[in-house]
Each structure stands twice: as C-alpha cells, then as structure tokens.
Design a protein around this motif. Structure first.
Motif, short mmCIF file in Angstrom:
data_model
loop_
_atom_site.label_atom_id
_atom_site.label_comp_id
_atom_site.label_asym_id
_atom_site.label_seq_id
_atom_site.Cartn_x
_atom_site.Cartn_y
_atom_site.Cartn_z
N SER A 81 -28.40 14.19 -28.43
CA SER A 81 -29.69 14.73 -28.84
C SER A 81 -29.47 15.27 -30.24
N ASP A 111 -38.77 13.77 -21.99
CA ASP A 111 -39.40 15.09 -22.06
C ASP A 111 -38.38 16.15 -21.68
N VAL A 112 -37.59 16.59 -22.67
CA VAL A 112 -36.58 17.62 -22.41
C VAL A 112 -36.85 18.83 -23.30
N SER A 113 -36.46 19.98 -22.77
CA SER A 113 -36.57 21.20 -23.56
C SER A 113 -35.21 21.87 -23.59
N LEU A 114 -34.99 22.66 -24.60
CA LEU A 114 -33.73 23.39 -24.73
C LEU A 114 -33.84 24.67 -23.91
N ASP A 115 -32.83 24.94 -23.10
CA ASP A 115 -32.81 26.14 -22.27
C ASP A 115 -32.64 27.36 -23.18
N TYR A 151 -24.31 19.65 -24.86
CA TYR A 151 -25.38 19.94 -23.91
C TYR A 151 -25.06 19.32 -22.56
N GLN A 153 -27.57 17.94 -19.43
CA GLN A 153 -28.97 17.67 -19.09
C GLN A 153 -29.18 17.86 -17.59
N THR A 160 -38.75 14.84 -16.58
CA THR A 160 -38.60 15.99 -17.47
C THR A 160 -37.28 16.70 -17.16
N THR A 162 -34.03 19.70 -18.85
CA THR A 162 -33.60 20.78 -19.72
C THR A 162 -32.21 20.47 -20.25
#
Length: 189
Positions: A81, A111-115, A151, A153, A160, A162
């Motif tokens: 990423s 559709d990923v977001s950073l924790d 990271y 995942q 989706t 994180t």
C-alpha cells in the motif's frame, strides 16, 4: 456473484482460464497453458501480471521469492500500500512448461482504512517491548539485523478491511512482528 460457506465470492471464466475472488481479498486463478508465457524473466512476468490486475508489489532486494528452473517453478510477491509492504498479502505464481498456470494469494482490498484507534508507538518503545517479549519467551538471538514498518490487513466485512501498522524486526534467529499500536507480538501467516 455466488455465495458459498457463508462468504461472498465471484467466479469469472474466459478463454484464458478462470478465477475466483473472495470478499476477504483471497483469490485463485487457473490459467490455460500458453495463455501467459513465462518469458525469460519469470519475476518480471509475475510483476506485469499483478500490474494488469491493478495490484502493486514490493520492488527491490528481498521483495520476491523466486524458485524457477527449466520452464517451471514459483515466484512469490508481496503486495504493498503506497511504499509499505502488507505482510499478509502475498501472491504466488506457479509456472509449468513455460507458462503461468496458477496465481493465488491475498490481494489488498479495494476499501481499506488505516487503523488509527490508538496512537502509533514510536520505535524506541517498540524496541523496548520487543526486548521484553524476547526476555519473557526465552528466545535467543545474537543480532538485530533490520527493523521495518509494515502493515497487516484484516477483512472486517466482505470487501472492506483495515491496515494495522506492524514492526517487523529481523534477527539472525527469525522475524518478530510487533503491533505498532498495542506493542503486542503478532503472529503472521
């Protein structure tokens, strides 16, 4: 789209083979012989294949495991990423008789977001936590060779997920993974 075992997945078929994509990011492709020639550089063929799928792989030393001889073998690439490796998103390419025949692994989700549930730990804190873990477990090593922020995942809902920051600490006795938010040791498969 089809559903199986409670998980959503898609199966695609075409003249070059078939593919199954799961909402968790894992996928499998079975290609017809001759559809994708190995060429003179199996790793370059694998990277180009990923690029066509819209997936970025790590570049540079140690970013690929290549075991290819006499028109067959495997190449394993780690996805990323931005410029950061996602350590549990790896794709294996299997070549046979000069053709790519199987591609399988886990891709970064769309559709990923950073924790950001907690503040990220600084490196000295992670290093002290690592020393505590090593001391408590009795693990023996003589040299810390490298430390890199990566990271992991996790898929929370189909499609989706994180990305959680994790420090990979490479020693002469193996790799250790320390969660960059909690300081806890992580198991990476």
């Amino acid at each position: 789209e089809r559903r199986g075992s409670g998980r959503q997945y898609s199966v695609l078929s075409g003249e070059n083979g078939q593919a199954k994509f799961r909402g968790t990011g894992s996928f499998d492709m079975l290609l017809n012989e001759g559809a994708v020639p190995m060429g003179s550089d199996a790793e370059a063929t694998a990277r180009n294949f990923l690029k066509k799928l819209g997936i970025s792989a790590m570049k540079g030393e140690g970013s690929a495991e290549v075991d290819v001889e006499d028109n067959g073998g495997t190449v394993v690439l780690c996805c990323r990423s931005g410029q950061t490796e996602i350590i549990n998103c790896k794709v294996t390419f299997t070549f046979q008789r000069g053709s790519l025949i199987i591609v399988s692994g886990t891709r970064p989700l769309d559709d990923v977001s950073l924790d950001v549930s907690e503040e990220e730990l600084d490196f000295p804190t992670v290093l002290m936590r690592f020393m505590d873990i090593v001391s408590d477990s009795g693990h023996i090593f003589s040299e810390l060779q490298d430390a890199e922020l990566c990271y992991i995942q996790t898929a929370s809902v189909s499609g989706t997920g994180t990305l959680t920051p994790v420090w990979r600490l490479q020693t002469d006795a193996g790799d250790f993974y320390i969660n960059g938010l909690t300081g806890k040791q992580e198991t990476v498969s």
